[in-house]
Design a protein around this motif. Structure first.
Motif, short mmCIF file in Angstrom:
data_model
loop_
_atom_site.label_atom_id
_atom_site.label_comp_id
_atom_site.label_asym_id
_atom_site.label_seq_id
_atom_site.Cartn_x
_atom_site.Cartn_y
_atom_site.Cartn_z
N MET A 139 -6.02 -4.30 8.63
CA MET A 139 -4.61 -4.44 8.02
C MET A 139 -4.05 -4.44 6.66
SD MET A 139 -2.48 -3.75 10.57
CE MET A 139 -1.06 -4.24 9.57
N TYR A 140 -4.75 -5.38 5.73
CA TYR A 140 -4.71 -5.75 4.65
C TYR A 140 -5.07 -4.05 4.17
CZ TYR A 140 -4.92 -7.89 -0.30
OH TYR A 140 -4.54 -8.22 -1.37
N ALA A 141 -5.81 -3.59 4.02
CA ALA A 141 -6.46 -2.98 3.76
C ALA A 141 -5.41 -1.63 3.86
CB ALA A 141 -7.72 -2.07 4.21
N THR A 142 -4.54 -1.23 4.98
CA THR A 142 -3.98 0.10 5.29
C THR A 142 -2.92 -1.03 4.36
OG1 THR A 142 -4.84 0.06 6.88
CG2 THR A 142 -2.64 0.79 6.80
N VAL A 143 -1.96 -1.78 4.48
CA VAL A 143 -0.53 -2.45 4.15
C VAL A 143 -0.80 -2.81 2.33
CG1 VAL A 143 0.88 -4.04 3.97
CG2 VAL A 143 -0.10 -3.13 6.21
N GLY A 144 -1.77 -3.52 1.71
CA GLY A 144 -1.57 -4.16 1.06
C GLY A 144 -2.30 -2.92 -0.01
N GLU A 145 -3.40 -2.33 0.00
CA GLU A 145 -3.91 -1.28 -0.41
C GLU A 145 -3.40 -0.61 -0.21
OE1 GLU A 145 -6.55 -1.66 -2.69
OE2 GLU A 145 -7.52 -3.96 -2.12
N ASN A 146 -3.03 0.50 0.87
CA ASN A 146 -2.94 1.48 0.65
C ASN A 146 -1.22 1.54 0.36
OD1 ASN A 146 -4.95 3.03 1.17
ND2 ASN A 146 -5.14 2.76 2.43
N LEU A 147 -0.35 0.49 0.62
CA LEU A 147 0.97 0.75 1.03
C LEU A 147 1.66 0.49 0.40
CD1 LEU A 147 4.19 1.70 2.75
CD2 LEU A 147 3.72 -0.29 3.86
N LEU A 148 1.19 -1.06 -0.06
CA LEU A 148 1.90 -2.07 -1.55
C LEU A 148 1.22 -1.30 -2.57
CD1 LEU A 148 2.50 -5.19 0.69
CD2 LEU A 148 4.46 -3.11 -0.08
N GLY A 149 -0.23 -1.79 -2.24
CA GLY A 149 -0.93 -1.57 -3.51
C GLY A 149 -0.81 -0.17 -4.22
N GLY A 150 -0.58 0.61 -4.16
CA GLY A 150 -0.50 1.78 -4.66
C GLY A 150 -1.20 3.43 -4.65
#
Length: 238
Positions: A139-150
């Motif tokens: 979930m962090y990879a999907t939301v943190g890295e891809n959705l919010l992290g660019g």
């Protein structure tokens, strides 16, 4: 360390996965079960199990498309990177949230209900811990890295490394430079594979296909009046 984590660990885990299933099927068929606790508590189980399994199936489908299908294939099909990124992040976030919600509800039920908790083993808790790491890091990879992290182009690094494992030509450098969430997610997944044969997860392979062709079960009453009524209904139907 990269050699141990990204080449030795995957192959060792997959070996344990295969050999462990064979061993357990041959020596512990009576233990090949979910050890269901539905009879102990079912009110909280129903929504939790539905969210978990629907989310899991959607997440597996997303992994198949994102990891096993090369970027060049989607590009040749007319799907550009912006469209692929938007769809994958949206679908991945929704399915991941369903999976995470179901997982949290299942763990809360198992630890919050005294009767269910009494049936919980150390292997169950270890499985929940590893599975929790995999779900949260994903979930962090999907939301943190891809959705919010660019965004992070995992299809150019993690995906080729994973496909290289299947062709016996993995490149550890491809994943060694990936963000921490992806590395934790991958390592946790292979640890889960190694644990799988010795946990309740083996029930995933016990699909009751035999029920599709099974003969109907006939129930006959011992009361003469009821038996005569049943025969009368059959004569009328004929």
């Amino acid at each position: 360390m990269d050699l141990l984590l990204w080449i030795v660990l995957p192959y060792a885990a997959l070996t344990v996965f295969v050999v462990g299933h064979v061993w357990r099927y041959r020596h512990d068929q009576f233990g090949w079960t979910t050890r269901s606790t539905q009879l102990l508590e079912r009110r909280r189980l129903r929504p939790a199990i539905l969210l978990f399994h629907v989310g899991l199936l959607a997440v597996i489908g997303g992994h198949v498309l994102g990891i096993l299908v090369p970027a060049s294939w989607t590009a040749s099909a007319g799907v550009d990177e912006d469209l692929y990124h938007g769809v994958s992040v949206t679908a991945g976030t929704l399915s991941g949230l369903m999976l995470l919600a179901g997982f949290v509800l299942l763990v809360a039920r198992r630890e919050g209900d005294a009767r269910v908790r009494s049936t919980t083993t150390r292997t169950d808790r270890l499985t929940s811990l590893v599975l929790g790491v995999v779900v949260v890091s994903g979930m962090y990879a999907t939301v943190g890295e891809n959705l919010l992290g660019g965004g992070y182009e995992y299809r150019e690094t993690v995906a080729p490394w994973f496909r290289g494992l299947a062709t016996l030509d993995p490149d550890a450098d491809l994943i060694a430079g990936a963000p921490l969430a992806y590395r934790v997610h991958a390592a946790g997944a292979f640890l889960l594979y190694a644990l799988w044969p010795f946990s309740r997860l083996v029930h995933a392979w016990s699909v009751p296909l035999g029920y599709l062709g099974r003969s109907h079960i006939l129930y006959r009453s011992r009361r003469p009046a009821a038996a005569e009524d049943l025969r009368s209904r059959r004569r009328v139907a004929a």
